[in-house]
Design a protein around this motif. Structure first.
Motif, PDB file in Angstrom:
ATOM      1  N   GLY A  20      65.822  61.690  14.040  1.00 40.76           N
ATOM      2  CA  GLY A  20      64.849  60.600  14.157  1.00 40.76           C
ATOM      3  C   GLY A  20      64.491  60.299  15.599  1.00 40.76           C
ATOM      4  O   GLY A  20      63.321  60.152  15.950  1.00 40.76           O
ATOM      5  N   ILE A  23      62.430  63.200  16.956  1.00 39.44           N
ATOM      6  CA  ILE A  23      61.046  63.179  16.473  1.00 39.44           C
ATOM      7  C   ILE A  23      60.213  62.182  17.273  1.00 39.44           C
ATOM      8  O   ILE A  23      59.104  62.498  17.722  1.00 39.44           O
ATOM      9  N   ILE A  24      60.741  60.984  17.462  1.00 39.56           N
ATOM     10  CA  ILE A  24      60.001  59.977  18.229  1.00 39.56           C
ATOM     11  C   ILE A  24      59.758  60.466  19.652  1.00 39.56           C
ATOM     12  O   ILE A  24      58.648  60.359  20.184  1.00 39.56           O
ATOM     13  N   GLY A  63      59.936  58.992  12.671  1.00 43.35           N
ATOM     14  CA  GLY A  63      61.259  58.778  13.251  1.00 43.35           C
ATOM     15  C   GLY A  63      61.981  57.598  12.619  1.00 43.35           C
ATOM     16  O   GLY A  63      63.187  57.662  12.366  1.00 43.35           O
TER      17      GLY A  63
END
Length: 116
Positions: A20, A23-24, A63
């Motif tokens: 997560g 991804i962000i 995310g």
């Protein structure tokens, strides 16, 4: 058996949480790179800004979903108490609110509204 499940669940939660965060971070870097390259090509700044917000918003939404999943796994499999369930409920509510407001900000309508 529980002695085996808790450490595995903790590792799974940590991996999903890392995904997560990754991804962000990756979406933020990609959105910034995309905006800079478009700005260097002298494209319209409003268009660049809108796409930057869209890409960044999508990355944050995705995310957040992974971060919620990791919190659920960790709470249910590792630290299942009334206190941690309460904290999880508050965290999920806050993250759901953030997701909802980001979705409205990006699309201009509520998620349950028709695409008309």
């Amino acid at each position: 058996m529980i002695d085996f499940i808790a450490p595995v669940a903790a590792w799974c939660a940590a991996i999903i949480e890392s995904i997560g965060i990754g991804i962000i971070t990756l979406f933020a870097l990609y959105a910034l790179y995309n905006a800079v390259t478009r700005a260097l090509k002298k494209e319209e700044s409003d268009s660049i800004f809108d796409e930057l917000r869209q890409l960044l918003g999508r990355g944050i939404l995705l995310g957040l979903e992974f971060l919620i999943a990791s919190d659920i796994i960790y709470t249910v499999a590792v630290q299942l108490t009334f206190e941690t369930i309460g904290v999880l409920a508050i965290v999920v509510l806050i993250r759901t609110f953030l997701s909802l407001t980001l979705e409205v900000e990006m699309s201009g309508k509520w998620p349950w509204q028709n695409n008309k």
